[in-house]
Design a protein around this motif. Structure first.
Motif, short mmCIF file in Angstrom:
data_model
loop_
_atom_site.label_atom_id
_atom_site.label_comp_id
_atom_site.label_asym_id
_atom_site.label_seq_id
_atom_site.Cartn_x
_atom_site.Cartn_y
_atom_site.Cartn_z
N PHE A 146 33.80 -1.75 -17.56
CA PHE A 146 34.63 -2.04 -18.72
C PHE A 146 33.74 -2.50 -19.88
O PHE A 146 32.91 -3.39 -19.73
N ASP A 152 27.32 -4.57 -20.26
CA ASP A 152 28.52 -4.10 -19.57
C ASP A 152 28.32 -4.03 -18.06
O ASP A 152 29.24 -4.28 -17.29
N GLU A 197 32.99 5.24 -24.60
CA GLU A 197 33.53 5.57 -23.29
C GLU A 197 32.97 6.91 -22.81
O GLU A 197 32.56 7.76 -23.59
N ARG A 223 34.78 2.60 -19.56
CA ARG A 223 36.03 2.62 -20.29
C ARG A 223 36.29 1.27 -20.97
O ARG A 223 35.84 0.22 -20.48
N PRO A 225 39.29 -1.47 -21.49
CA PRO A 225 40.44 -1.75 -20.63
C PRO A 225 41.58 -0.77 -20.92
O PRO A 225 41.88 -0.46 -22.06
N LYS A 262 42.75 -3.90 -16.47
CA LYS A 262 41.77 -3.71 -15.39
C LYS A 262 42.43 -3.67 -14.01
O LYS A 262 41.84 -3.17 -13.06
N GLU A 326 38.15 -3.42 -11.18
CA GLU A 326 36.86 -4.10 -11.29
C GLU A 326 36.14 -4.14 -9.96
O GLU A 326 34.94 -3.86 -9.89
#
Length: 468
Positions: A146, A152, A197, A223, A225, A262, A326
């Motif tokens: 995310f 990230d 993304e 991506r 969220p 998520k 996640e």
């Protein structure tokens, strides 16, 4: 005369001493030095084969000779270097047929410089040919990456081999790195920050001193969220795109604000045992991301299309499914609905036949035309196993050719009044019904045809798919 001769020798000695001192002052003194041997290695081999002895050798006074010695085989090979200050050794050593497979033999590397100063190094030659490339262990977080402020994801790799690993290369159109290693184990960690993304495939290649390579591909799905998520109980994009309602099934966010976008919660009625479902963020396609079942229990797997194992719902009944993107985990548990069930539900509208009967024919007197009214609503069939679920065959047609865009419907549960009724969350592409609120569903001639319709009052779920 003897005294004069001694004086001459003394004068000559003083002259040469002064000359030597002067040369030292001028920078001509030959310095003391010894060779420096760097990255000395010998490759594995087998009896009757060939081993490569390699090293980088430097000495400011010059290298005169490099000698390779193996006492067991009476090998002593000397290489004249010619007083070069730098030399790259790349020597092919022939292994006798009489050598023992699996044995280890000491190899001496002698380097002599221009001052006859000798340096020795010892190498171990293993007669067991390594044909396996290094092992690449990917410890990078397996979930969706995310995009957040800062790093990230951390690319976390462990590289192992029976012999020294020489290089690790990581490449992608947006990122590349190459590391020289020279050890049997290496831990690689690098923080990555993505600006957009996408599905990023990293090619990771590790090579050992024998030239064996291993290549792995790591897919990072990056991506923001997600704004929405759907449950798909079909297998093709064509089925997703053909449905007018309810395919795929819109699912909701979890209550935890930190996990919004998520993690998701789906409630779903499973009609038959062993139904296969997957999750997708795109309403009309399994690309670019599909979420299915992982190889271990209650784990998820990410893919770029529907070619991923589904989550299998083994029992008939209502399910609550929680997915966490996640950590790629999920739970799927059945539950019993406890809200009140309706005795019947019906379709009210115009341009529609329900199981062959028009919603514009008054129930009390079919000769009377009365569209969009509870008095002419046509009942759906209650499911034999679920009191909250109703089915029917709906035909969309042109009710009045003299007027355009009249087709549409709502739902009701009272043939004598308006309450309770259900409209929809969207007038043209509904994802759910809205009890005692919402918008009328409307359609145009593009939608004319026959459909299978389902309505679940517990879930406020509607499903409208072409009749097969």
């Amino acid at each position: 005369m003897m005294i004069q001769k001694n004086n001459i020798y003394g004068i000559l000695a003083l002259f040469f001493l002064a000359l030597g001192y002067g040369c030292a002052e001028e920078g001509f003194e030959i310095p003391d030095s010894e060779a420096r041997i760097v990255d000395a290695t010998v490759s594995r081999s087998l009896p009757g084969g060939e081993a490569t002895v390699s090293a980088t050798i430097t000495d400011p006074v010059g290298i005169s000779e490099v000698t390779i010695v193996q006492d067991n085989w009476s090998i002593s090979e000397s290489i004249a270097v010619g007083n070069e200050t730098s030399y790259t050794l790349d020597y092919k050593l022939n292994i006798p047929d009489s050598a023992k497979v699996g044995g280890q033999y000491m190899l001496m590397l002698w380097v002599t410089n221009a001052n006859n100063v000798e340096v020795r190094d010892t190498l171990t030659l293993s007669l067991s040919l390594d044909t396996e490339g290094p092992t690449i262990i990917n410890n990078t977080a397996k979930g969706v990456v995310f995009m957040i402020d800062g790093s990230d994801v951390t690319l976390d790799l462990k590289i192992e081999d029976a012999e020294d690993i020489t290089t690790l290369t990581i490449s992608n159109e947006a990122f590349s790195d190459e590391v020289a290693i020279n050890s049997v184990s290496y831990q690689y960690k690098k923080a990555l920050n993505f600006l957009k993304e996408g599905n990023y495939e990293l090619e990771v290649t590790a090579m050992d001193v024998s030239g064996n390579t291993t290549t792995e591909h790591i897919l990072l799905i990056v991506r923001a969220p997600f704004e929405q998520m759907y449950l798909a109980d079909v297998n093709t994009d064509a089925e997703l795109q053909a449905a007018l309602m309810g395919v795929p099934v819109r699912v909701g966010d979890v209550e935890d604000e930190a996990m919004k976008g998520k993690a998701f919660q789906a409630k779903y009625y499973n009609h038959t045992a062993n139904t296969a479902v997957r999750f997708i963020p795109s309403k009309d396609s399994f690309a670019p991301l599909t979420i299915g079942a992982g190889s271990e229990a209650n784990t998820l797997q990410l893919a770029v299309d529907a070619a991923v194992d589904p989550i299998v719902l083994t029992e008939v009944g209502y399910y609550e499914i929680l997915i966490n993107l996640e950590d790629l985990s999920y739970t799927a548990e059945t539950y019993v609905a406890v809200d009140s069930a309706y005795a019947y539900t019906m379709v009210m509208g115009t341009g529609i036949r329900v199981n062959g009967a028009s919603t514009c024919e008054q129930n009390a007197d079919p000769s009377v035309t009365q569209c969009w009214h509870f008095a002419s609503g046509k009942r759906l069939t209650k499911d034999a196993n679920n009191p909250y679920l109703f089915h029917g065959e709906l035909e969309f047609y042109d009710q009045d050719p003299s007027r355009d865009n009249e087709g549409g419907f709502i739902l009701g549960a009272n043939e004598n009044g308006w309450s309770d009724f259900w409209r929809f969350d969207n007038s043209t592409e509904p994802e759910a019904s809205v009890r005692n609120g919402g918008s009328n569903y409307s359609f145009t001639e593009d939608a004319f045809g026959t459909y299978e319709f389902s309505f679940d009052t517990h879930l406020n779920y509607v499903r409208l798919t072409p009749k097969k």
